[in-house]
Design a protein around this motif. Structure first.
Motif, mmCIF file in Angstrom:
data_model
loop_
_atom_site.group_PDB
_atom_site.id
_atom_site.type_symbol
_atom_site.label_atom_id
_atom_site.label_comp_id
_atom_site.label_asym_id
_atom_site.label_seq_id
_atom_site.Cartn_x
_atom_site.Cartn_y
_atom_site.Cartn_z
ATOM 1 N N LEU A 1 34.230 22.712 64.466
ATOM 2 C CA LEU A 1 33.301 21.699 64.886
ATOM 3 C C LEU A 1 32.417 22.598 65.676
ATOM 4 C CD1 LEU A 1 36.312 19.552 66.714
ATOM 5 C CD2 LEU A 1 34.826 19.198 64.262
ATOM 6 N N GLU B 1 32.295 8.734 66.913
ATOM 7 C CA GLU B 1 31.896 9.969 66.747
ATOM 8 C C GLU B 1 33.354 10.839 66.768
ATOM 9 O OE1 GLU B 1 29.136 10.856 65.644
ATOM 10 O OE2 GLU B 1 28.020 9.017 65.767
ATOM 11 N N MET C 1 36.336 15.730 73.943
ATOM 12 C CA MET C 1 34.906 15.533 73.501
ATOM 13 C C MET C 1 33.950 16.241 74.420
ATOM 14 S SD MET C 1 35.133 11.803 71.685
ATOM 15 C CE MET C 1 33.750 11.583 71.107
ATOM 16 N N ALA D 1 28.059 13.872 65.461
ATOM 17 C CA ALA D 1 29.058 14.739 65.532
ATOM 18 C C ALA D 1 28.439 16.064 64.550
ATOM 19 C CB ALA D 1 30.463 14.012 65.067
ATOM 20 N N HIS E 1 34.874 10.980 63.257
ATOM 21 C CA HIS E 1 34.220 11.918 62.382
ATOM 22 C C HIS E 1 34.699 13.462 62.905
ATOM 23 C CE1 HIS E 1 31.087 9.752 60.241
ATOM 24 N NE2 HIS E 1 30.244 9.420 61.562
ATOM 25 N N LEU E 2 34.895 13.489 64.123
ATOM 26 C CA LEU E 2 35.241 15.043 64.371
ATOM 27 C C LEU E 2 36.750 15.482 64.175
ATOM 28 C CD1 LEU E 2 33.812 15.007 68.256
ATOM 29 C CD2 LEU E 2 33.153 16.256 65.995
ATOM 30 N N SER F 1 29.463 19.342 62.776
ATOM 31 C CA SER F 1 30.308 20.452 62.247
ATOM 32 C C SER F 1 29.757 21.198 61.095
ATOM 33 C CB SER F 1 31.410 19.658 61.745
ATOM 34 O OG SER F 1 31.352 18.919 60.358
ATOM 35 N N LEU G 1 28.478 17.828 69.679
ATOM 36 C CA LEU G 1 28.551 16.437 69.918
ATOM 37 C C LEU G 1 27.191 15.885 70.580
ATOM 38 C CD1 LEU G 1 29.807 13.448 69.375
ATOM 39 C CD2 LEU G 1 31.337 13.929 71.122
#
Length: 239
Positions: A66, A52, A131, A79, A55-56, A81, A69
């Motif tokens: 963003l 994840e 995160m 994740a 992905h971010l 966005s 999560l």
């Protein structure tokens, strides 16, 4: 200012090269964890965090915003966005998940080669902290807090030898672990009902390339990175 200088000195410090047996033992333990089902079930949470996180990271790089999560107890994650729903940027972001742990492991292997083992752990602490700001569920908070506490404990209170051993283990674990989720993904896709919301199936909807080809690309990248990263790390040991 002294505190900042002290923290920077810790981040930038050169690390001693570990004895060969430390690297070999770290590799052996990493392989055992990846192959043993009960250990893998726990350790896979770390892979999900890396998945994840990838992905971010790519979402930011392609200009997406963003939103949040979520990490779940079944080792899945989401994740979130916002931005264009289609296009090359979305494809890159979606592709990044299953290759993310391996690519992060390769980057860590490069830092180990530059004797920056402590930097590997500090980068992990930084990523976990970011995160934590984005996490939106209780299990996710718990999962990130446990991993972050272990990494921070090592970088702040661990000896140089412990930090180096931990950095090598984490790097080797990410490299060895990368292919297994891809195999699990394909097994899930072959069961009745499949996995219509998987990254591979989303990529198939975003492009003219079938999902099975995307699965193959995930596996090809991860195996290639495992070979390259493993060679970077283990070649000096055997040399």
């Amino acid at each position: 200012m002294n505190a900042l200088e002290t923290a920077w000195d810790r981040v930038a410090a050169l690390s001693p090269n570990p004895p060969a047996w430390v690297v070999q033992l770290a590799a052996l333990i990493a392989v055992i964890i990846v192959l043993e089902p009960h250990l893998w079930r726990i350790a896979r949470n770390v892979v999900t965090i890396a998945h994840e996180g990838a992905h971010l990271i790519v979402a930011v790089l392609v200009g997406r915003r963003l939103k949040g999560l979520r990490l779940h107890s079944d080792t899945s994650g989401v994740a979130i966005s916002s931005g264009k729903p289609t296009g090359f940027g979305v494809i890159l972001m979606t592709f990044a998940g299953y290759v993310g742990p391996s690519i992060l492991g390769l980057g860590a292997a490069g830092l180990l080669g530059a004797q920056r083992a402590v930097s590997v752990l500090w980068i992990g602490v930084f990523v976990i902290a970011v995160m934590m700001v984005l996490i939106r569920n209780l299990y996710g908070v718990f999962s990130l807090a446990v991993v972050g506490a272990v990494l921070f404990g090592l970088v702040w209170w661990g000896t140089k030898e412990q930090q180096v051993a931990a950095a090598y283990f984490l790097t080797l674990f990410l490299l060895f672990a990368g292919p297994r989720p891809v195999v699990e993904l394909q097994r899930q896709r072959m069961r009745r009902g499949g996995a219509p919301d998987s990254d591979a199936d989303q990529l198939a909807r975003l492009s003219p390339i079938p999902a099975i080809v995307w699965v193959g690309l995930f596996l090809l990248v991860n195996v290639a990175v495992l070979v390259l990263g493993g060679w970077w790390i283990l070649r000096p040991v055997g040399g």
